[in-house]
Scaffold this active site. Structure first.
Site, PDB file in Angstrom:
ATOM      1  N   LEU A   1       0.838  -1.206   0.000  1.00 25.29           N
ATOM      2  CA  LEU A   1       0.000   0.000   0.000  1.00 25.29           C
ATOM      3  C   LEU A   1       0.870   1.252   0.000  1.00 25.29           C
ATOM      4  O   LEU A   1       0.546   2.242  -0.649  1.00 25.29           O
ATOM      5  CB  LEU A   1      -0.923   0.005   1.218  1.00 25.29           C
ATOM      6  CG  LEU A   1      -1.843   1.231   1.324  1.00 25.29           C
ATOM      7  CD1 LEU A   1      -2.775   1.334   0.127  1.00 25.29           C
ATOM      8  CD2 LEU A   1      -2.640   1.189   2.624  1.00 25.29           C
ATOM      9  N   TYR A   2       1.980   1.209   0.741  1.00 26.79           N
ATOM     10  CA  TYR A   2       2.908   2.346   0.726  1.00 26.79           C
ATOM     11  C   TYR A   2       3.332   2.656  -0.711  1.00 26.79           C
ATOM     12  O   TYR A   2       3.290   3.814  -1.152  1.00 26.79           O
ATOM     13  CB  TYR A   2       4.126   2.032   1.583  1.00 26.79           C
ATOM     14  CG  TYR A   2       5.250   3.033   1.428  1.00 26.79           C
ATOM     15  CD1 TYR A   2       5.116   4.339   1.904  1.00 26.79           C
ATOM     16  CD2 TYR A   2       6.447   2.678   0.802  1.00 26.79           C
ATOM     17  CE1 TYR A   2       6.146   5.260   1.751  1.00 26.79           C
ATOM     18  CE2 TYR A   2       7.475   3.592   0.655  1.00 26.79           C
ATOM     19  CZ  TYR A   2       7.322   4.877   1.132  1.00 26.79           C
ATOM     20  OH  TYR A   2       8.335   5.790   0.980  1.00 26.79           O
ATOM     21  N   ALA A   3       3.735   1.631  -1.444  1.00 25.28           N
ATOM     22  CA  ALA A   3       4.146   1.827  -2.838  1.00 25.28           C
ATOM     23  C   ALA A   3       3.001   2.372  -3.675  1.00 25.28           C
ATOM     24  O   ALA A   3       3.198   3.251  -4.518  1.00 25.28           O
ATOM     25  CB  ALA A   3       4.645   0.505  -3.414  1.00 25.28           C
TER      26      ALA A   3
END
Length: 453
Positions: free
Chosen positions: A259-261
Site C-alpha cells: 500500500l505504501y508503494a
C-alpha cells in the site's frame, strides 16, 4: 342487514316526547361542534408538538455531528499554535536567504520543507541553511516512531536558525497562511507516512498523509502567486514487482507490492495532474533505502544496531529459493546533494492564482547508490563497526509488501542533476554507528574502539 334495538335502548336514543326532539338535537349538534373543535384543536396541537419534536431532534443531531466534526478536527488539528505577529516575524526571518551579496550561487532560495523534523527533511534543511538559503519547516511529530528523536532534530535545526512549524499538511488554513506570509520560491515535500510493513496495521494513515496530504499541499501551491517549484519524495517502492534491473525511470510501475508503494505511485499521478492543469513545476525523487546519522528507528540498519548492542537476536529475512534479500543502500549525504540539485535545476512554475499560463517541467529521478548489498552482508559490516557478534535468526520473507531486491539506475540523475553518490555502505555505517553510540549514550569508550570508528 337488520339491526334489532330493544325498547330501553330506543328510549335512550329517541325521547318519548316529540317536542323535546328539536331541543335535544340542537344540544347534540352544539356538543358535536364543541367536540369537533376540541379534536381539531388537539390535532393541531399534536402536529405542532410533532414539529417541535422533529426540530429538537434535528438540532440535537446537528449538534452531535458538529461535535463529532469538531472532535475529529481537534484530533487532527489541535488548537492553533500558530499565528500572530511574533510567529509571522519568526517565519519571515527563517525564510530569508542569507547568501552574501554577489554570491556565485545567486540570491538564494526560500524553501518550505515539509517533514522537516524527519530524517531526510532535517538533513536537507540544515544543508540549505548552511549554504545561505531561507528555510521554513513544518512537521506534525506523529508517533509512528519515537517523537523525541524528531524533537531532537528540531532542536538541532533551531540552533542553526531554522524555524519549524508544529502543524499538519492537511491543514489548509495553516498552509494558506504560510504562503500568505512568505512567497516561497520552492517547496521540498518530504512529509509522508513511511514504512512498508506498517501499512498492514494502519492503512488509513498512508492515504491521509501520502495522498490527501499531498493534494492539500498542491492545492496551496497552485493557488499561490507566485507559484513555487515543487520537489517531492517518491520512492523506489513504486517499482514493485518489476524484475528488470537496474530499475530505470523508463520502467513500468503499475504493479506495486505494498500500500505504501501504491500511495507513492498515486502521488506521481497526482503531481502530473497538477503540473498539466495548473502549471506547477514538479520534480519527483525516487529514494533508494536511505540510511545514516539521525535516521529512522524502523529501518533495518537502525534496529539491527540496537539489537546487536543489547544482545538480542537479529531477524534476517531470506527470499525464495534461499536467495538473500538485497538493497541499494544510499547514504544520507548523497541523497541531500541530489535533493539540492533538484531544487537548483527545477524550472519555474508557469501558473499563478490557480491558473496555468504555459507548460511547466515535470521530472522524475532515481536517487540511489547503484551498488546493492545483501542483508547478511549489512549485518557483517555492523558487527565489524560495533565489534560485537550478532545473534542471527534467519527466516523466510513473509508476504508483507517487501520486495527481494532494489537496484537503481541513476544515469538520468547523473546527466541532468550532476548526481554522483560517493559513500560506500561500509563508510556510511561507520558514521552512523558513531552517531548512534553518541546519541544514545553508549560507553564503549576503549581507545581501540574509538580509533576503530
Amino acid at each position: 342487514m337488520r339491526v334489532v334495538v330493544d325498547e330501553e335502548e330506543a328510549e335512550v336514543m329517541y325521547p318519548s316526547t316529540p317536542g323535546k326532539v328539536k331541543l335535544e338535537q340542537r344540544s347534540s349538534a352544539a356538543m358535536s361542534r364543541q367536540v369537533h373543535r376540541c379534536f381539531a384543536s388537539t390535532g393541531t396541537m399534536f402536529l405542532w408538538a410533532l414539529f417541535l419534536v422533529a426540530m429538537t431532534a434535528t438540532y440535537l443531531s446537528f449538534r452531535s455531528l458538529a461535535g463529532d466534526a469538531a472532535a475529529s478536527s481537534s484530533r487532527y488539528f489541535p488548537a492553533a499554535s500558530w499565528g500572530g505577529l511574533h510567529w509571522e516575524r519568526q517565519i519571515r526571518a527563517s525564510a530569508s536567504p542569507r547568501r552574501p551579496p554577489g554570491s556565485a550561487e545567486g540570491a538564494g532560495l526560500s524553501v518550505l520543507v515539509t517533514g522537516a523534523a524527519g530524517f531526510v527533511g532535517a538533513h536537507c534543511s540544515l544543508a540549505l541553511r548552511k549554504r545561505g538559503d531561507g528555510v521554513v519547516g513544518i512537521d506534525n511529530y506523529n508517533s509512528y516512531y519515537d517523537p523525541s528523536l524528531k524533537k531532537a532534530r528540531r532542536a538541532l535545526l533551531g540552533s542553526h536558525g531554522v524555524f519549524v512549524v508544529d502543524g499538519d499538511i492537511n491543514d489548509g488554513r495553516l498552509l494558506a497562511k504560510l504562503f500568505d506570509v512568505v512567497p516561497f520560491t520552492h517547496v521540498l515535500h518530504l512529509a509522508a507516512q513511511a514504512g512498508v510493513r506498517y501499512a498492514m496495521e494502519n492503512p488509513s494513515s498512508y492515504v491521509r498523509s501520502n495522498v490527501a496530504g499531498l493534494v492539500s499541499l498542491l492545492e496551496s501551491c497552485k493557488d499561490a502567486d507566485p507559484q513555487p517549484a515543487v520537489v517531492w519524495a517518491s520512492s523506489s517502492s513504486v517499482y514493485g514487482l518489476n524484475d528488470a534491473v537496474p530499475f530505470s525511470e523508463a520502467h513500468r510501475t503499475d504493479k506495486p507490492a505494498s500500500l505504501y508503494a501504491a500511495t507513492k505511485k498515486a502521488g506521481e499521478a497526482i503531481t502530473h495532474t497538477y503540473n498539466h492543469i495548473y502549471g506547477l513545476s514538479i520534480t519527483g525523487l525516487r529514494f533508494f533505502t536511505v540510511y545514516g546519522p539521525w535516521g529512522r528507528p524502523d529501518m533495518a540498519y537502525f534496529f539491527f544496531t540496537r539489537n546487536i548492542l543489547q544482545g538480542k537476536p537479529v531477524t534476517v529475512y531470506r527470499g525464495r529459493d534461499h536467495v538473500d534479500i538485497s538493497r541499494d543502500f544510499t547514504y544520507i549525504d548523497d541523497i541531500v546533494r541530489g535533493c539540492l540539485a533538484a531544487l537548483d535545476t527545477a524550472g519555474r512554475s508557469t501558473g499563478g492564482g490557480g491558473r496555468k499560463r504555459g507548460a511547466a517541467p515535470y521530472r522524475i529521478f532515481n536517487l540511489g547508490n547503484t551498488s546493492p548489498v545483501t542483508v547478511p552482508a549489512l549485518v557483517a559490516m555492523l558487527e565489524r563497526c560495533l565489534m560485537v557478534k550478532a545473534r542471527r535468526h534467519v527466516v523466510e520473507m513473509p508476504g508483507n509488501g517487501d520486495v527481494p531486491f532494489t537496484h537503481a539506475n541513476i544515469s538520468l540523475a547523473r546527466e541532468q542533476l550532476g548526481y554522483k553518490p560517493t559513500t560506500t555502505l561500509e563508510m556510511g555505517l561507520k558514521k552512523f554507528v558513531r552517531w548512534y553510540l553518541s546519541y544514545y549514550g553508549y560507553n564503549r569508550g576503549t581507545h581501540a574502539f574509538r580509533n576503530h570508528l
